[in-house]
Design a protein around this motif. Structure first.
Motif, short mmCIF file in Angstrom:
data_model
loop_
_atom_site.label_atom_id
_atom_site.label_comp_id
_atom_site.label_asym_id
_atom_site.label_seq_id
_atom_site.Cartn_x
_atom_site.Cartn_y
_atom_site.Cartn_z
N ASP A 1 4.27 3.40 -10.41
CA ASP A 1 4.42 2.24 -11.28
C ASP A 1 4.92 1.07 -10.44
O ASP A 1 6.02 1.14 -9.88
CB ASP A 1 5.42 2.53 -12.40
N GLU A 2 4.13 0.01 -10.37
CA GLU A 2 4.50 -1.15 -9.58
C GLU A 2 5.08 -2.24 -10.47
O GLU A 2 4.37 -2.78 -11.33
CB GLU A 2 3.29 -1.70 -8.83
N PRO A 3 6.36 -2.58 -10.32
CA PRO A 3 6.95 -3.61 -11.18
C PRO A 3 6.35 -4.99 -10.89
O PRO A 3 6.09 -5.34 -9.74
CB PRO A 3 8.43 -3.57 -10.81
N LEU A 4 6.12 -5.75 -11.95
CA LEU A 4 5.66 -7.12 -11.77
C LEU A 4 6.84 -8.04 -11.51
O LEU A 4 7.93 -7.83 -12.04
CB LEU A 4 4.91 -7.61 -13.02
N GLU A 5 6.61 -9.05 -10.69
CA GLU A 5 7.59 -10.09 -10.46
C GLU A 5 6.98 -11.44 -10.80
O GLU A 5 5.76 -11.60 -10.79
CB GLU A 5 8.04 -10.10 -9.00
#
Length: 310
Positions: free
Chosen positions: A161-165
């Motif tokens: 899971d890649e967190p959005l910034e």
């Protein structure tokens, strides 16, 4: 069934002319005609009709074509089952700067003995076709998009899971924030020219907009990440989303800000896709490695409902 006749049929169907099929297969046009005739006798139907422009598929030929392609793919997989150790593991990572690229770099560092070929395909349909044909062994994608479940012969497992910034320029209203909530982004213009309708990432952002009332603009051509960064740096009214594991480099004068998003943190769900019958020994090594480093489903994060199968 003679695979040479099936291969000839597919070549002729794709070319629309027996002569072009003969050139592709490096045989004579007469040999093409004989092979097609032999296949028609085996099936008991006509596969082509002659036209002023060449050869057109009959209704029976159209019905047989997808099965003929699958026969050839099955043959390729059969051959690959005894030759896989002699070629590199072919993996699709979508983008060279994204999270999947980082996962594969780390995998290479942990397993330098595995020879890799890294490719970048576009959409999930192209990816599935490539996986089923054996032209690639695995791919990192977001699945399953509503209304488009994976074929039964394609397996998947969620691996990251890649967190959005939030990425802003120095003059943006939120540039000084240490973090922002999704509620704080309501009313701000999020510019993402790379969203292409019909792709899995378009489905992701459609759901994000519907869930939190955000404004995402996909207008204008996509000139690449450098042009995107230039525009965000120079336009106080615009911001964009960027994966937290995406590597970016920009000129020092841009003064860009990468700001974590909370309450909840939207994460992009990366899964590994592969064919259930793929025998490449390094594919098992990759799957085992990813299982040890997998990170997903953390509390306080958000993904679309279709990314969380019950």
């Amino acid at each position: 069934m003679d695979l040479d006749t099936v291969r000839t049929f597919v070549a002729a169907a794709d070319a629309g002319q027996f002569q072009e099929a003969a050139v592709e297969l490096a045989i004579t046009q007469q040999a093409v005609s004989k092979r097609i005739a032999a296949l028609e006798r085996t099936l008991g139907v006509r596969l082509f009709t002659r036209t002023p422009r060449g050869a057109a598929l009959t209704i029976d030929g159209q019905a047989f074509l997808p099965h003929a392609r699958e026969l050839l793919r099955a043959a390729e997989r059969a051959v690959a089952s005894v030759r896989t150790g002699r070629r590199a593991l072919r993996v699709d990572i979508i983008a060279s700067r994204g999270a999947a690229s980082g996962l594969m770099r780390d995998f290479h560092g942990a397993h330098p003995e595995v020879e890799l070929d890294v490719l970048m395909l576009f959409d999930i349909e192209s990816t599935i076709t490539a996986i089923r044909s054996g032209s690639i062994d695995a791919s990192f994608r977001a699945v399953t998009v509503p209304g488009r479940p994976l074929p039964e012969d394609i397996a998947s497992v969620r691996v990251n899971d890649e967190p959005l910034e939030l990425l802003t320029g120095p003059a943006h209203a939120l540039a000084g924030a240490r973090s922002v909530t999704l509620a704080q982004l309501t009313g701000h213009r999020i510019w993402m020219p790379g969203i292409v309708p019909g792709t899995e990432w378009a489905a992701y952002y459609d759901d994000l907009v519907a869930e939190f009332g955000l404004t995402i603009e996909a207008t204008g051509p996509n000139f690449g990440s450098d042009a995107l960064l230039d525009t965000i740096a120079d336009t106080p009214a615009l911001a964009t989303f960027m994966g937290g594991q995406t590597r970016l480099v920009w000129p020092a004068g841009h003064g860009l800000r990468r700001i974590p998003i909370t309450g909840p943190t939207p994460v992009y769900p990366h899964s590994l896709l592969w064919h259930r019958d793929n025998p490449h020994p390094a594919l098992a090594t990759l799957r085992t490695y990813l299982a040890t480093v997998a990170s997903h489903g953390a509390p306080g994060t958000w993904t679309p409902d279709w990314a969380n199968p019950k």
